[in-house]
Enzyme design. Sequence first.
Site, PDB file in Angstrom:
ATOM      1  N   ASP A 244     -11.256   2.827   4.155  1.00  0.00           N
ATOM      2  CA  ASP A 244     -11.624   1.413   4.013  1.00  0.00           C
ATOM      3  C   ASP A 244     -13.134   1.234   3.870  1.00  0.00           C
ATOM      4  O   ASP A 244     -13.593   0.159   3.483  1.00  0.00           O
ATOM      5  CB  ASP A 244     -11.138   0.615   5.225  1.00  0.00           C
ATOM      6  CG  ASP A 244      -9.817  -0.094   4.967  1.00  0.00           C
ATOM      7  OD1 ASP A 244      -9.521  -0.389   3.795  1.00  0.00           O
ATOM      8  OD2 ASP A 244      -9.085  -0.377   5.938  1.00  0.00           O
TER       9      ASP A 244
ATOM     10  N   LYS B 125       0.830  -1.205   0.000  1.00  0.00           N
ATOM     11  CA  LYS B 125       0.000   0.000   0.000  1.00  0.00           C
ATOM     12  C   LYS B 125       0.865   1.256   0.000  1.00  0.00           C
ATOM     13  O   LYS B 125       0.564   2.224  -0.723  1.00  0.00           O
ATOM     14  CB  LYS B 125      -0.942  -0.025   1.213  1.00  0.00           C
ATOM     15  CG  LYS B 125      -2.011  -1.102   1.115  1.00  0.00           C
ATOM     16  CD  LYS B 125      -2.734  -1.337   2.427  1.00  0.00           C
ATOM     17  CE  LYS B 125      -3.705  -2.500   2.297  1.00  0.00           C
ATOM     18  NZ  LYS B 125      -4.380  -2.850   3.562  1.00  0.00           N
TER      19      LYS B 125
ATOM     20  N   GLN C  79      -4.487  -1.463   9.757  1.00  0.00           N
ATOM     21  CA  GLN C  79      -4.332  -2.772   9.142  1.00  0.00           C
ATOM     22  C   GLN C  79      -4.872  -3.860  10.065  1.00  0.00           C
ATOM     23  O   GLN C  79      -4.506  -3.944  11.237  1.00  0.00           O
ATOM     24  CB  GLN C  79      -2.851  -3.041   8.824  1.00  0.00           C
ATOM     25  CG  GLN C  79      -2.600  -4.355   8.124  1.00  0.00           C
ATOM     26  CD  GLN C  79      -3.220  -4.402   6.734  1.00  0.00           C
ATOM     27  OE1 GLN C  79      -3.143  -3.435   5.982  1.00  0.00           O
ATOM     28  NE2 GLN C  79      -3.828  -5.529   6.401  1.00  0.00           N
TER      29      GLN C  79
END
Length: 286
Positions: free
Chosen positions: A120, A53, A97
Site C-alpha cells: 500500500d 482485490k 484493509q
Amino acid sequence: MTAIIDGKASAERLLAGIAADALAFRQEHGMPPTLAVILIGDDPASQVYVGRKIAACRRVGIGSIEHRLDGDFGEEALLALIDRLNADAKVHGILVQLPLPQGIRANPVLDRITPEKDVDGFHPVNVGRLSIGSDGLMPCTPLGCMILLDSVIQDFRGLSAVVVGKSNIVGKPVALLMLERECTVTVTHIHTRGLPDIVRSADIVVVAAGSPGLVRGDWIKPGAVVIDVGINRISDGADGSRIVGDCVFEEMSHARAVSPVPGGVGPMTIACLLSNTVRAARRQVR
C-alpha cells in the site's frame, strides 16, 4: 473537445503487463507473487473492496491469502499475525484493509508491516523514500493518478498543479510525485481561503477532498487536466443512490481532459496494488 481519461482501459493495459510479469516470476521461482490480505470485521464496503482485490489477483496469476477475522480480534493478535506474515518467505505483500474496527489503532498496525512487503506504500520508510525521490513502494492511488496523467501529458516541467486534499493516502503523495516531474505544486484543502481562485491558476488539478461536487466548472481554467479521485455515494432522490466524484463532471467541458467517477482513478488503484505486489516479490528474491 474534452478528452475523457479512461481509467478502465488504462487499468486493463497495466493488468496485461502484470499478468505477464507474474507468469515469468512463477516460472523463474516456482511460486507466484503472493499477497496476504487482512480484513477485520464485517464492514460492507470493505468486504466488497477485498473481494475485488482477491478476484483481481486470481485474474493475473498472483497468489492470495485471506485472513477474514471477527470484529473483536484484538490489536496485539493482529500485530502477531503481521509478524508471522513478515517472516513468511512465500508472502511478498501484506495489505490490511482500512478502516479498522474501534479499538485497533491504524498507525501501529501499518507501521508493523515490513517496508519491503508494504504494497500500500503507507509505511513511514516508504513515505520517506517517496519524499526524497528514492525507489520505494508507492501508494497505489497516487501512482494510478500519475499513470492517467501520463496518458495525456507528455512534459510536466513547469506546469502549475493544484492538489485539493491533504491526506497521507492521496493528497500529499501525489503532490510529491508531481514535484518529481518538476511541476510547481500547491497543496490545498477544503478550508483553504480563496480556494476557487487558486484552482483556477492550475494546468493540472487533482481533487481528493472527499466532498461531492466541491469543484465546479468555473473553478477550472480552459485547457486544464482534471483528475477526480473522489468516490462519494449520494442519494438520487428515489430511495436509491449513485456514485459521484468531488468535481461536477457535467461542468468540465472546457477542460483539456478529465477523469470520470466511476471509471477513472478507481480501476487504477487495484491495478497498481497488484503491480506493487509483483515488484515487491522481485525485490525479495534477488
